[in-house]
Design a protein around this motif. Sequence first.
Motif, PDB file in Angstrom:
ATOM      1  N   UNK A 152      52.781  54.214  18.157  1.00 56.36           N
ATOM      2  CA  UNK A 152      51.416  54.755  18.110  1.00 56.36           C
ATOM      3  C   UNK A 152      50.453  53.979  18.989  1.00 56.36           C
ATOM      4  N   UNK A 153      50.682  52.674  19.139  1.00 54.69           N
ATOM      5  CA  UNK A 153      49.807  51.870  19.970  1.00 54.69           C
ATOM      6  C   UNK A 153      50.100  52.018  21.452  1.00 54.69           C
ATOM      7  N   UNK A 154      51.366  52.240  21.801  1.00 55.28           N
ATOM      8  CA  UNK A 154      51.763  52.295  23.211  1.00 55.28           C
ATOM      9  C   UNK A 154      51.571  53.681  23.808  1.00 55.28           C
ATOM     10  N   UNK A 155      51.937  54.713  23.088  1.00 55.37           N
ATOM     11  CA  UNK A 155      51.913  56.056  23.660  1.00 55.37           C
ATOM     12  C   UNK A 155      50.477  56.580  23.741  1.00 55.37           C
ATOM     13  N   UNK A 156      50.066  57.070  24.908  1.00 48.99           N
ATOM     14  CA  UNK A 156      48.682  57.544  25.061  1.00 48.99           C
ATOM     15  C   UNK A 156      48.431  58.841  24.313  1.00 48.99           C
ATOM     16  N   UNK A 157      47.179  59.028  23.928  1.00 47.69           N
ATOM     17  CA  UNK A 157      46.752  60.270  23.279  1.00 47.69           C
ATOM     18  C   UNK A 157      45.503  60.785  23.979  1.00 47.69           C
ATOM     19  N   UNK A 158      45.520  62.020  24.510  1.00 46.00           N
ATOM     20  CA  UNK A 158      46.621  62.981  24.441  1.00 46.00           C
ATOM     21  C   UNK A 158      47.812  62.546  25.277  1.00 46.00           C
ATOM     22  N   UNK A 159      48.959  63.073  24.952  1.00 48.90           N
ATOM     23  CA  UNK A 159      50.177  62.692  25.641  1.00 48.90           C
ATOM     24  C   UNK A 159      50.148  63.126  27.099  1.00 48.90           C
ATOM     25  N   UNK A 160      50.879  62.406  27.933  1.00 47.07           N
ATOM     26  CA  UNK A 160      50.972  62.702  29.352  1.00 47.07           C
ATOM     27  C   UNK A 160      52.396  62.483  29.821  1.00 47.07           C
ATOM     28  N   UNK A 161      52.821  63.258  30.794  1.00 45.06           N
ATOM     29  CA  UNK A 161      54.171  63.144  31.326  1.00 45.06           C
ATOM     30  C   UNK A 161      54.381  61.832  32.071  1.00 45.06           C
ATOM     31  N   UNK A 162      53.301  61.107  32.378  1.00 46.84           N
ATOM     32  CA  UNK A 162      53.414  59.840  33.093  1.00 46.84           C
ATOM     33  C   UNK A 162      53.971  58.724  32.214  1.00 46.84           C
ATOM     34  N   UNK A 163      53.834  58.855  30.891  1.00 43.75           N
ATOM     35  CA  UNK A 163      54.238  57.797  29.982  1.00 43.75           C
ATOM     36  C   UNK A 163      55.185  58.356  28.923  1.00 43.75           C
ATOM     37  N   UNK A 164      56.420  57.863  28.965  1.00 42.52           N
ATOM     38  CA  UNK A 164      57.432  58.338  28.041  1.00 42.52           C
ATOM     39  C   UNK A 164      58.155  57.163  27.396  1.00 42.52           C
ATOM     40  N   UNK A 165      58.759  57.450  26.262  1.00 45.68           N
ATOM     41  CA  UNK A 165      59.540  56.438  25.550  1.00 45.68           C
ATOM     42  C   UNK A 165      60.811  57.080  25.013  1.00 45.68           C
ATOM     43  N   UNK A 166      61.880  56.290  24.998  1.00 47.96           N
ATOM     44  CA  UNK A 166      63.125  56.681  24.342  1.00 47.96           C
ATOM     45  C   UNK A 166      63.503  55.577  23.363  1.00 47.96           C
ATOM     46  N   UNK A 167      64.224  55.947  22.305  1.00 48.65           N
ATOM     47  CA  UNK A 167      64.640  54.968  21.307  1.00 48.65           C
ATOM     48  C   UNK A 167      66.171  54.958  21.225  1.00 48.65           C
ATOM     49  N   UNK A 168      66.738  53.764  21.302  1.00 49.46           N
ATOM     50  CA  UNK A 168      68.177  53.565  21.166  1.00 49.46           C
ATOM     51  C   UNK A 168      68.430  52.561  20.050  1.00 49.46           C
ATOM     52  N   UNK A 169      69.659  52.546  19.540  1.00 50.90           N
ATOM     53  CA  UNK A 169      70.020  51.543  18.547  1.00 50.90           C
ATOM     54  C   UNK A 169      71.459  51.095  18.770  1.00 50.90           C
ATOM     55  N   UNK A 170      71.750  49.915  18.269  1.00 47.69           N
ATOM     56  CA  UNK A 170      73.102  49.373  18.411  1.00 47.69           C
ATOM     57  C   UNK A 170      73.524  48.668  17.145  1.00 47.69           C
ATOM     58  N   UNK A 171      74.831  48.588  16.965  1.00 48.25           N
ATOM     59  CA  UNK A 171      75.429  47.808  15.886  1.00 48.25           C
ATOM     60  C   UNK A 171      76.595  47.050  16.498  1.00 48.25           C
ATOM     61  N   UNK A 172      77.793  47.184  15.943  1.00 52.70           N
ATOM     62  CA  UNK A 172      78.943  46.489  16.501  1.00 52.70           C
ATOM     63  C   UNK A 172      79.798  47.342  17.418  1.00 52.70           C
TER      64      UNK A 172
END
Length: 362
Positions: A152-172
């Motif tokens: 919520x702090x990083x992503x701009x509002x209103x949203x723009x195609x210039x700023x995107x985020x993806x989420x990944x996760x890892x274990x073993x």
Amino acid sequence: MKVFSKVFPYALTILFLVSCGNADDDVSFDFNDSELGKGKEPDDCLGFGENDLLLSIQEQFTTLPSKVSILFKVSDKQGNPISGLTADQFTIYEQGRNDDCFNTISSSESLARISPNSQIFSNNTLLVLDLSNSVLESSLEELKAASTSFINNVMPSPETESFKMAIYWFDGEDELHLLNELTPSATELTAAIEGITEDISTDPSTDLYGAVIKATDIAEDLIRENSQNAIIGAASVVIFTDGTDQASRFTEERALSAVNGANGNVSFFTIGLGSEIDTQILTDIGKTASVFANNKEELEATFNQISQRVSEQANSFYLFEYCTPKRDGSGDNNLVIQLTDGSLQGAVQTEFNADGFTGGCE
């Protein structure tokens, strides 16, 4: 109609907060932001003196009938990004072939403005979360709250195609799992975080080095894709973990080689939690910045420290445009842009070709 485009080799350096624990007074900065990009120091005839602010030119181009566009990043000499600037804080100076020094160009008459940079700049963040057994059993809810605040702090509002985020996760496992693909939607990202459950992982080990290597590959692919589309791209890899590598599929040396050999437009940040982490390894992996929380209660505040710097950095890139009175197509014209912000000033010099320029610029 674009007359010419100079797409320069570029290096966007993203500054983050470096801290140990959660103490506000335990902060240091590690940066390398002393360059002016493809610009240079202004001519001595202007008498500006030493820069307090750094304007690092990333790209420039011209458009008929007479528009000059410059994309640059602004920071102070300590590397802190400068956001929230307006066009009236910039002064334009031009020098043609018949000018001994530079002449001031009226900002109002030249229609100087700060324009959206979405067509030529793309910033992507990869949030990579350790969801090994220790996190899922002891700090999952705190991690979800911290990650939500980060988004919520990083992503701009209103949203723009210039700023995107993806989420990944890892274990073993020998896999970097995709939780949510690259998107400009904070709502979509937070929903993905909320959907994490304690049974998401079946491998209690930690493949930290593998996650670093795979995330680096993804970030570099994004940079290459942007470059092929004539877009300046920056990518940041933010890795959270509460432990050390246990899977032993990859060596520390190989992980650090991936980080240190990555494209200069990729920045690396690590967030460590608890007493079982190896702070030196995480500092080496997070070569741009590392943040360490002593316990899960500090986690959200620590994520927030990072998110503030991400937001400021993203907003420190400016596309400055104005209409030049130059009409000389026989050679390059020198241009100096000076910024004044309170008692601080900075300036950068470049050049442009006015071939075919006429009146009527808007």
